[in-house]
Design a protein around this motif. Structure first.
Motif, PDB file in Angstrom:
ATOM      1  N   CYS A   1      26.685  78.809 130.253  1.00  0.00           N
ATOM      2  CA  CYS A   1      25.916  77.373 130.227  1.00  0.00           C
ATOM      3  C   CYS A   1      24.759  77.945 130.951  1.00  0.00           C
ATOM      4  N   GLU A   2      24.342  79.123 131.867  1.00  0.00           N
ATOM      5  CA  GLU A   2      22.978  79.509 132.327  1.00  0.00           C
ATOM      6  C   GLU A   2      22.874  80.326 131.518  1.00  0.00           C
TER       7      GLU A   2
ATOM      8  N   ASN B   1      30.259  77.839 134.045  1.00  0.00           N
ATOM      9  CA  ASN B   1      29.101  77.938 134.052  1.00  0.00           C
ATOM     10  C   ASN B   1      27.618  79.321 133.695  1.00  0.00           C
TER      11      ASN B   1
ATOM     12  N   ASN C   1      37.204  77.098 138.128  1.00  0.00           N
ATOM     13  CA  ASN C   1      36.550  77.166 136.860  1.00  0.00           C
ATOM     14  C   ASN C   1      37.661  77.876 135.957  1.00  0.00           C
TER      15      ASN C   1
ATOM     16  N   GLN D   1      25.928  71.304 130.718  1.00  0.00           N
ATOM     17  CA  GLN D   1      27.594  71.658 130.639  1.00  0.00           C
ATOM     18  C   GLN D   1      28.303  70.503 129.835  1.00  0.00           C
TER      19      GLN D   1
END
Length: 102
Positions: free
Chosen positions: A47-48, A44, A78, A54
Motif C-alpha cells: 500500500c505504501e 501495508n 499482518n 488499502q
C-alpha cells in the motif's frame, strides 16, 4: 497455393490467457512487478509503495490469490503476499522490454 502449418499448445495458451486476464489492470501489474522484486511484502508495505487505498489494494490481492497468482501468509496482525505463479514474472519482463507504439 501454400499450405499453412501451425502447431499449438492449447494448454499453454489457455494458461497464458488466464494469467493475462487476471493481471490485466495497472494496479495488479504493479503488485506483480513489486512482488517480483521482493520475496514477500505485507499489505501495508504494498500500500505504501503503490500509494493505493488499502481497501482497493486488498480487493486486487484477494482476487489474484483466489486465481492462484499470489499466496498469502498471516503473521500476527499482518498478512504477507508473495508470488505463487512465478511465470507471471515473464509477462512483466516482456512488458518492460516492449517498445509498443500506442
Amino acid at each position: 497455393m501454400t499450405t499453412v502449418t501451425y502447431q499449438i499448445n492449447k494448454e499453454k495458451l489457455e494458461k497464458a490467457a488466464y494469467i493475462l486476464k487476471t493481471v490485466a489492470h495497472p494496479t495488479r501489474l504493479a503488485i506483480v512487478d513489486l512482488l517480483s522484486q521482493n520475496e514477500k511484502l505485507s499489505v501495508n508495505e504494498i500500500c505504501e509503495v503503490l500509494q493505493c487505498e488499502q481497501s482497493l489494494l486488498s480487493h486486487h490481492l484477494i482476487n489474484m490469490k483466489l486465481k492462484g497468482i499470489l499466496r498469502s501468509e498471516k503473521d500476527g496482525l499482518n498478512v504477507f503476499y508473495s508470488l505463487k505463479e512465478k511465470d507471471v514474472i515473464k509477462l512483466i519482463e516482456c512488458i518492460e522490454h516492449c517498445d509498443c507504439n500506442y
